[in-house]
Design a protein around this motif. Sequence first.
Motif, PDB file in Angstrom:
ATOM      1  N   LEU B 193      54.602  43.086  78.537  1.00  0.00           N
ATOM      2  CA  LEU B 193      54.296  44.026  79.627  1.00  0.00           C
ATOM      3  C   LEU B 193      55.555  44.707  80.162  1.00  0.00           C
ATOM      4  N   LEU B 194      56.702  44.022  80.087  1.00  0.00           N
ATOM      5  CA  LEU B 194      57.932  44.575  80.681  1.00  0.00           C
ATOM      6  C   LEU B 194      58.782  45.369  79.701  1.00  0.00           C
ATOM      7  N   GLU B 195      58.570  45.185  78.408  1.00  0.00           N
ATOM      8  CA  GLU B 195      59.530  45.700  77.432  1.00  0.00           C
ATOM      9  C   GLU B 195      59.571  47.221  77.328  1.00  0.00           C
ATOM     10  N   CYS B 196      58.549  47.901  77.824  1.00  0.00           N
ATOM     11  CA  CYS B 196      58.542  49.362  77.728  1.00  0.00           C
ATOM     12  C   CYS B 196      58.833  50.013  79.078  1.00  0.00           C
ATOM     13  N   SER B 197      59.586  49.361  79.900  1.00  0.00           N
ATOM     14  CA  SER B 197      60.008  49.853  81.218  1.00  0.00           C
ATOM     15  C   SER B 197      58.867  50.584  81.934  1.00  0.00           C
ATOM     16  N   GLY B 198      59.038  51.859  82.220  1.00  0.00           N
ATOM     17  CA  GLY B 198      58.107  52.590  83.078  1.00  0.00           C
ATOM     18  C   GLY B 198      56.690  52.730  82.550  1.00  0.00           C
ATOM     19  N   GLN B 199      56.467  52.347  81.300  1.00  0.00           N
ATOM     20  CA  GLN B 199      55.145  52.564  80.722  1.00  0.00           C
ATOM     21  C   GLN B 199      54.073  51.626  81.304  1.00  0.00           C
ATOM     22  N   VAL B 200      54.485  50.593  82.042  1.00  0.00           N
ATOM     23  CA  VAL B 200      53.506  49.726  82.696  1.00  0.00           C
ATOM     24  C   VAL B 200      53.400  50.092  84.187  1.00  0.00           C
ATOM     25  N   ALA B 201      54.251  51.023  84.605  1.00  0.00           N
ATOM     26  CA  ALA B 201      54.345  51.337  86.036  1.00  0.00           C
ATOM     27  C   ALA B 201      53.928  52.778  86.329  1.00  0.00           C
ATOM     28  N   GLY B 202      53.002  53.281  85.528  1.00  0.00           N
ATOM     29  CA  GLY B 202      52.495  54.635  85.762  1.00  0.00           C
ATOM     30  C   GLY B 202      52.916  55.627  84.697  1.00  0.00           C
ATOM     31  N   GLY B 203      53.962  55.309  83.943  1.00  0.00           N
ATOM     32  CA  GLY B 203      54.386  56.181  82.849  1.00  0.00           C
ATOM     33  C   GLY B 203      53.343  56.176  81.739  1.00  0.00           C
ATOM     34  N   ASN B 204      53.061  57.343  81.181  1.00  0.00           N
ATOM     35  CA  ASN B 204      52.069  57.473  80.104  1.00  0.00           C
ATOM     36  C   ASN B 204      50.669  56.994  80.514  1.00  0.00           C
ATOM     37  N   TYR B 205      50.440  56.817  81.788  1.00  0.00           N
ATOM     38  CA  TYR B 205      49.126  56.359  82.256  1.00  0.00           C
ATOM     39  C   TYR B 205      48.084  57.434  81.966  1.00  0.00           C
ATOM     40  N   SER B 206      46.962  57.027  81.379  1.00  0.00           N
ATOM     41  CA  SER B 206      45.962  58.023  80.960  1.00  0.00           C
ATOM     42  C   SER B 206      44.945  58.318  82.051  1.00  0.00           C
ATOM     43  N   GLY B 207      44.990  57.580  83.152  1.00  0.00           N
ATOM     44  CA  GLY B 207      44.074  57.894  84.259  1.00  0.00           C
ATOM     45  C   GLY B 207      44.601  59.089  85.041  1.00  0.00           C
ATOM     46  N   ALA B 208      44.440  59.071  86.347  1.00  0.00           N
ATOM     47  CA  ALA B 208      44.866  60.222  87.156  1.00  0.00           C
ATOM     48  C   ALA B 208      46.378  60.190  87.356  1.00  0.00           C
ATOM     49  N   TRP B 209      47.093  60.433  86.260  1.00  0.00           N
ATOM     50  CA  TRP B 209      48.565  60.362  86.268  1.00  0.00           C
ATOM     51  C   TRP B 209      49.175  61.343  87.242  1.00  0.00           C
ATOM     52  N   TRP B 210      48.464  62.436  87.504  1.00  0.00           N
ATOM     53  CA  TRP B 210      49.014  63.451  88.401  1.00  0.00           C
ATOM     54  C   TRP B 210      49.024  62.964  89.853  1.00  0.00           C
ATOM     55  N   GLU B 211      48.338  61.850  90.082  1.00  0.00           N
ATOM     56  CA  GLU B 211      48.357  61.273  91.431  1.00  0.00           C
ATOM     57  C   GLU B 211      49.443  60.209  91.596  1.00  0.00           C
ATOM     58  N   ASN B 212      50.231  59.967  90.547  1.00  0.00           N
ATOM     59  CA  ASN B 212      51.368  59.045  90.682  1.00  0.00           C
ATOM     60  C   ASN B 212      52.246  59.488  91.841  1.00  0.00           C
ATOM     61  N   LYS B 213      52.608  58.525  92.705  1.00  0.00           N
ATOM     62  CA  LYS B 213      53.534  58.863  93.791  1.00  0.00           C
ATOM     63  C   LYS B 213      54.926  59.037  93.214  1.00  0.00           C
ATOM     64  N   ASN B 214      55.682  59.955  93.733  1.00  0.00           N
ATOM     65  CA  ASN B 214      57.074  60.199  93.296  1.00  0.00           C
ATOM     66  C   ASN B 214      57.257  60.058  91.789  1.00  0.00           C
ATOM     67  N   PRO B 215      56.605  60.897  90.993  1.00  0.00           N
ATOM     68  CA  PRO B 215      56.717  60.726  89.538  1.00  0.00           C
ATOM     69  C   PRO B 215      58.140  60.949  89.025  1.00  0.00           C
ATOM     70  N   ASP B 216      58.981  61.569  89.850  1.00  0.00           N
ATOM     71  CA  ASP B 216      60.361  61.788  89.429  1.00  0.00           C
ATOM     72  C   ASP B 216      61.245  60.592  89.774  1.00  0.00           C
TER      73      ASP B 216
END
Lengths: 127, 442
Positions: B193-216
Amino acid sequence: MEIALRELYGVRCGDKGDISDISLFADSEKAYECLVEQVTSERVKKHFGSMVSGHVERYLAPNVLAVKFVMYGALGGGAPSSLRSDNLGKTNGASLLRMKIDVPEEILAGSKRAKAPIEEIRATSSK
Amino acid sequence: MVNKSSVSIGGGQGFYGDGLAPLADLLNVGLDYLIFEGLAELTLAILQKDRLRDESLGYTRDLPLYLANAQEVLIGRRTKVVTNAGGINPIAAGRVAVETLRSLGGNGLKVATVVGDDVLSRPDDFALEQDLLFANVYLGALPIVQALQSGADIVITGRVADASLFLAPLIYEFCWDFTDYDRLASGVVVGHLLECSGQVAGGNYSGAWWENKNPDRIGFPYCDVEPNGQAIISKPKDTGGRVTFDTVREQLLYEVHDPSSYLNPDVTCDFTSVTLEDLGEDRVLIEPSLGGPPPTTYKGLACKPNGFSCEVKLGYAWPDAEAKARIAIRYIKNRAQAIGVEVLEWWEEYFGVNGYGGPTVEIDPLYEPPEVIGRLAWRCAQPAQAQALFREVGVLGLSGPPGFASIGRARDGKPTQLLKVTQFAANRSKVDPYVKIEITEV
């Protein structure tokens, strides 16, 4: 009613060698059952046509309401050998979301999958 | 006996070239272990090209940058680092790490390097071809555990199963037995779960990714792990992205084949036994999972040259954009025959029509895209052949279909060497005697 998988399911895909793997995620037991019944490995193989030269395996992960597809010969020989723009198959998940299935109307009514608000995003982009 | 009552472990790098800013936020958490994972399958091919040019290279060259960015917690001995930054040259990476730490004032820190994954010099032991560019096996957690037992503060490996970089500190701290498969499987889940850094924390998320807080300012993930294997995954406070049931389950199955039988060098994991509970506020509880004995062989990857490619991208505007692109590409393919270039493989894509989706796209016969970019790539045995065909493209500018627009630079026609990577099963008895740990004090 007929829908594209995009309207009801999440997706993530990855790569290993010349293998592309795609997981579809349901948000309810009923939506999961629709996947299990209708999205078979044969259908996925047919959907990808010439993009996948090998066979397709399917696995179930009911603990997270997911159905997983492992597609062999799916990346043009593997990333460092592939002539494809998308040599890692990062868009293959999106391509699978195009597939159409039949679902009861009430499942769709409860879907939390939505379209990005493009009008709003466009309005706040520079061009 | 356990060394610690719980261990906090974070994923500070998910690939060679990952972002450094999220690392700063992760350092504030006060982690016990920080893991830098820099080796995707493709990365060894990149590092091999480096090593061919310069024998002192072949590791991920951003290692000094990562160490410098983490210097506060490293030199303060708050956090230990485990990384596979060694690539195909862990010895050189170890040397660079020692130099870097010395220049940062990290005197007394112990740097361990693990070798033995590189089997290139012994192809016969594994029935491999002779003319390979690299051949490596995925080692398990044991040598990293041994390095930690020897007092290492920084452990640098070559090819190791990604999750094992995370599993090893848990084995070390909790004194897990190598036959306690349920614990090991739980540790692999944490690592996976941790090895792909941001990919478990909203990165590449296929749901409402545009609602990620502070995507930058996406947060990189960490886990607080208990001795029984239970863990809570989270991200630093006030960072962007999200850690939810949805983002965690997407990562759980990422690049997994049979989820009920996920193979790691130390354990076969049943990912269908994993229970996730969303605790809210970007925290997800991961219950301990089930495991069984590991596969009898190590997984290996062997790489050999596979010719050279060139490509062109031809942009055309409405009207008839797709027709123009298709005819222009047909022209180039015909030219190959006319000038006697032997092409071993072609690949055509039409962006604006079905560039990525290919046959999965149903094309409406009435649809007229505003523009289409045709891309043609080809593979030849020799770079000169690949390049010769590239020279045939220019004439399309004035003598092809109307409105040819160039699309960026296609490496000015410079051929790319292609590499064929093949998986092999490596007999453990032909690997283990060669696995060595070397510890250097800064």
